[in-house]
Design an enzyme around this catalytic site. Structure first.
Site, PDB file in Angstrom:
ATOM      1  N   GLY A 154      -9.146  50.178   6.167  1.00  0.00           N
ATOM      2  CA  GLY A 154      -8.760  49.046   7.014  1.00  0.00           C
ATOM      3  C   GLY A 154     -10.006  48.529   7.717  1.00  0.00           C
ATOM      4  O   GLY A 154     -11.132  48.741   7.257  1.00  0.00           O
ATOM      5  N   ARG A 176      -3.943  52.539   0.745  1.00  0.00           N
ATOM      6  CA  ARG A 176      -2.625  52.348   0.126  1.00  0.00           C
ATOM      7  C   ARG A 176      -2.706  51.336  -1.020  1.00  0.00           C
ATOM      8  O   ARG A 176      -2.113  51.482  -2.054  1.00  0.00           O
ATOM      9  CB  ARG A 176      -1.620  51.848   1.163  1.00  0.00           C
ATOM     10  CG  ARG A 176      -0.829  52.970   1.799  1.00  0.00           C
ATOM     11  CD  ARG A 176       0.009  52.435   2.902  1.00  0.00           C
ATOM     12  NE  ARG A 176      -0.787  51.537   3.746  1.00  0.00           N
ATOM     13  CZ  ARG A 176      -0.334  50.857   4.779  1.00  0.00           C
ATOM     14  NH1 ARG A 176       0.920  50.954   5.121  1.00  0.00           N
ATOM     15  NH2 ARG A 176      -1.118  50.080   5.491  1.00  0.00           N
ATOM     16  N   ARG A 236      -7.025  60.220  13.811  1.00  0.00           N
ATOM     17  CA  ARG A 236      -6.041  60.935  14.624  1.00  0.00           C
ATOM     18  C   ARG A 236      -6.007  62.391  14.205  1.00  0.00           C
ATOM     19  O   ARG A 236      -6.127  62.709  13.011  1.00  0.00           O
ATOM     20  CB  ARG A 236      -4.637  60.341  14.428  1.00  0.00           C
ATOM     21  CG  ARG A 236      -4.385  59.019  15.135  1.00  0.00           C
ATOM     22  CD  ARG A 236      -4.347  59.161  16.653  1.00  0.00           C
ATOM     23  NE  ARG A 236      -4.080  57.897  17.314  1.00  0.00           N
ATOM     24  CZ  ARG A 236      -5.009  57.067  17.801  1.00  0.00           C
ATOM     25  NH1 ARG A 236      -6.289  57.376  17.709  1.00  0.00           N
ATOM     26  NH2 ARG A 236      -4.665  55.954  18.405  1.00  0.00           N
ATOM     27  N   GLU A 265      -3.591  66.350  21.666  1.00  0.00           N
ATOM     28  CA  GLU A 265      -4.603  66.062  22.695  1.00  0.00           C
ATOM     29  C   GLU A 265      -3.998  66.137  24.086  1.00  0.00           C
ATOM     30  O   GLU A 265      -2.847  65.717  24.260  1.00  0.00           O
ATOM     31  CB  GLU A 265      -5.116  64.624  22.499  1.00  0.00           C
ATOM     32  CG  GLU A 265      -6.217  64.502  21.511  1.00  0.00           C
ATOM     33  CD  GLU A 265      -6.667  63.058  21.332  1.00  0.00           C
ATOM     34  OE1 GLU A 265      -6.984  62.703  20.205  1.00  0.00           O
ATOM     35  OE2 GLU A 265      -6.694  62.277  22.321  1.00  0.00           O
ATOM     36  N   HIS A 283     -12.272  62.158  22.331  1.00  0.00           N
ATOM     37  CA  HIS A 283     -11.657  60.851  22.037  1.00  0.00           C
ATOM     38  C   HIS A 283     -12.438  59.680  22.663  1.00  0.00           C
ATOM     39  O   HIS A 283     -11.936  58.955  23.527  1.00  0.00           O
ATOM     40  CB  HIS A 283     -10.185  60.817  22.489  1.00  0.00           C
ATOM     41  CG  HIS A 283      -9.376  59.821  21.720  1.00  0.00           C
ATOM     42  ND1 HIS A 283      -8.071  60.008  21.365  1.00  0.00           N
ATOM     43  CD2 HIS A 283      -9.697  58.607  21.211  1.00  0.00           C
ATOM     44  CE1 HIS A 283      -7.619  58.963  20.692  1.00  0.00           C
ATOM     45  NE2 HIS A 283      -8.613  58.087  20.590  1.00  0.00           N
ATOM     46  N   GLY A 285     -13.846  57.222  20.761  1.00  0.00           N
ATOM     47  CA  GLY A 285     -13.979  56.146  19.767  1.00  0.00           C
ATOM     48  C   GLY A 285     -14.136  54.760  20.361  1.00  0.00           C
ATOM     49  O   GLY A 285     -15.012  53.990  19.953  1.00  0.00           O
TER      50      GLY A 285
HETATM   51  C1  DGY Z   1      -7.072  53.547  19.465  1.00  0.00           C
HETATM   52  O1  DGY Z   1      -7.148  52.399  19.914  1.00  0.00           O
HETATM   53  O2  DGY Z   1      -6.206  53.860  18.653  1.00  0.00           O
HETATM   54  C2  DGY Z   1      -8.080  54.517  19.960  1.00  0.00           C
HETATM   55  O3  DGY Z   1      -7.912  55.774  19.419  1.00  0.00           O
HETATM   56  C3  DGY Z   1      -8.012  54.556  21.481  1.00  0.00           C
HETATM   57  O4  DGY Z   1      -9.204  55.101  21.940  1.00  0.00           O
END
Ligand code: DGY
Length: 317
Positions: A154, A176, A236, A265, A283, A285
């Site tokens: 994605g 997918r 995740r 988490e 976490h 990201g």
């Molecule tokens: C999300 O936006 O899914 C991120 O994991 C949040 O930090």
């Protein structure tokens, strides 16, 4: 004026913006509310602005006030919300795509680099008095010129591919459905994960958490990977069977694992903490000021558009 229950403390600028448009119930202490606190606290509200830390499952949705018409999740992932149950109750769910793509792809590369170049062990050694350079000191694996498999192509997966091209990596992916040539940009499509994993010297996990991807990395699929591969997970925790991964790390089937996300988490499987060939982040990201501002702003926009009677651009159910 519509009233919004905001489950976590936002950046001040975002809270100010929300207050211009809505009556708000903010969470000044930033305590992580339990489902019953969310249900109770939002009784008189028209919508929720949630975060990745809020599990809004079927039971919680069934107990939410019938006044609640929208849950604007301040995250691109929305596995924390039972979207089907929400839809059945007439509650719209939105997410915040695009705005965190770059920040998350940066972290995905950091995870692969941190793991493959032994950043965790390096930090421990650097703090130890008397460490010395030597020919065989903390030898890692080089990312440059290797094959990378991207699970989930994605927006974030494609942004990882873009960065990996800078390392002259050969890009492979499974998704997918196959992307068109323009989005593929020369990446090689594998129609199943067995085929993708079998060539992945580096594997970047970038797929969403869904019932289909739950524990998709398990003892069987880990065996498809070449020995001594490096894995990064910026998606995740649910996607990985931790026990299988810990076993693969202990036996060096997997050379190293970089992860930013965890099952349950903020708990971390204690097995990971005993290993040195891991690189852990809490976490992070989307954790840049710019990105967090953009995420909350996008969630606010979704609420604003929805209450104007229009379809929010990020409706996911
Ligand atoms: C999300 O936006 O899914 C991120 O994991 C949040 O930090």
């Amino acid at each position: 004026m519509k009233k919004i229950f905001v489950t976590r403390r936002l950046l001040k600028e975002n809270e100010d913006k929300l207050k211009e448009i809505f009556e708000v119930k903010l969470n000044a202490s930033d305590k992580i509310y339990s489902p019953s606190e969310i249900i109770e606290g939002s009784k008189d509200c028209d919508g929720l602005l949630t975060s990745v830390t809020d599990p809004i499952d079927k039971d919680t949705i069934s107990k939410l006030s019938t006044k609640i018409k929208i849950i604007a999740n301040g995250a691109v992932g929305f596995g924390n919300i039972d979207c089907k149950a929400a839809k059945e109750k007439g509650i719209a769910v939105t997410n915040t795509p695009d705005v965190l793509t770059d920040a998350t792809a940066d972290i995905a590369i950091l995870l692969l680099l941190g793991a493959s170049r032994k950043a965790y062990e390096g930090r421990i050694e650097a703090e130890r008095e008397g460490w010395k350079w030597s020919w065989d000191f903390l030898l890692g694996k080089q990312m440059s010129n290797k094959k990378i498999g991207i699970l989930g192509m994605g927006r974030i997966g494609r942004a990882v591919a873009k960065r990996a091209r800078g390392f002259n990596m050969e890009i492979h992916y499974h998704n997918r459905s196959r992307l068109d040539d323009k989005l593929e940009e020369g990446a090689i499509y594998h129609k199943d994960i067995k085929s993708l994993f079998s060539i992945s010297e580096f594997l970047s996990i970038n797929c969403p958490a869904t019932p289909d991807t739950n524990k998709i990395i398990n003892s069987k699929t880990l065996n498809y990977l070449p020995s001594n591969c490096v894995i990064g997970n910026a998606a995740r925790g649910d996607v990985v069977d931790d026990d299988a991964m810990i076993k693969a790390l202990s036996s060096q089937k997997v050379f190293a694992y970089g992860l930013d996300v965890y099952n349950g988490e903020p708990k971390i499987n204690p097995g990971y903490l005993k290993l040195k060939n891991i690189f852990l982040l809490p976490h992070l990201g989307s954790a840049t000021k710019r990105t967090r501002w953009d995420m909350a702003y996008r969630a606010t926009k979704n609420l604003e558009v929805f209450f104007k009677g229009e379809k929010p651009q990020d409706l996911v159910n």
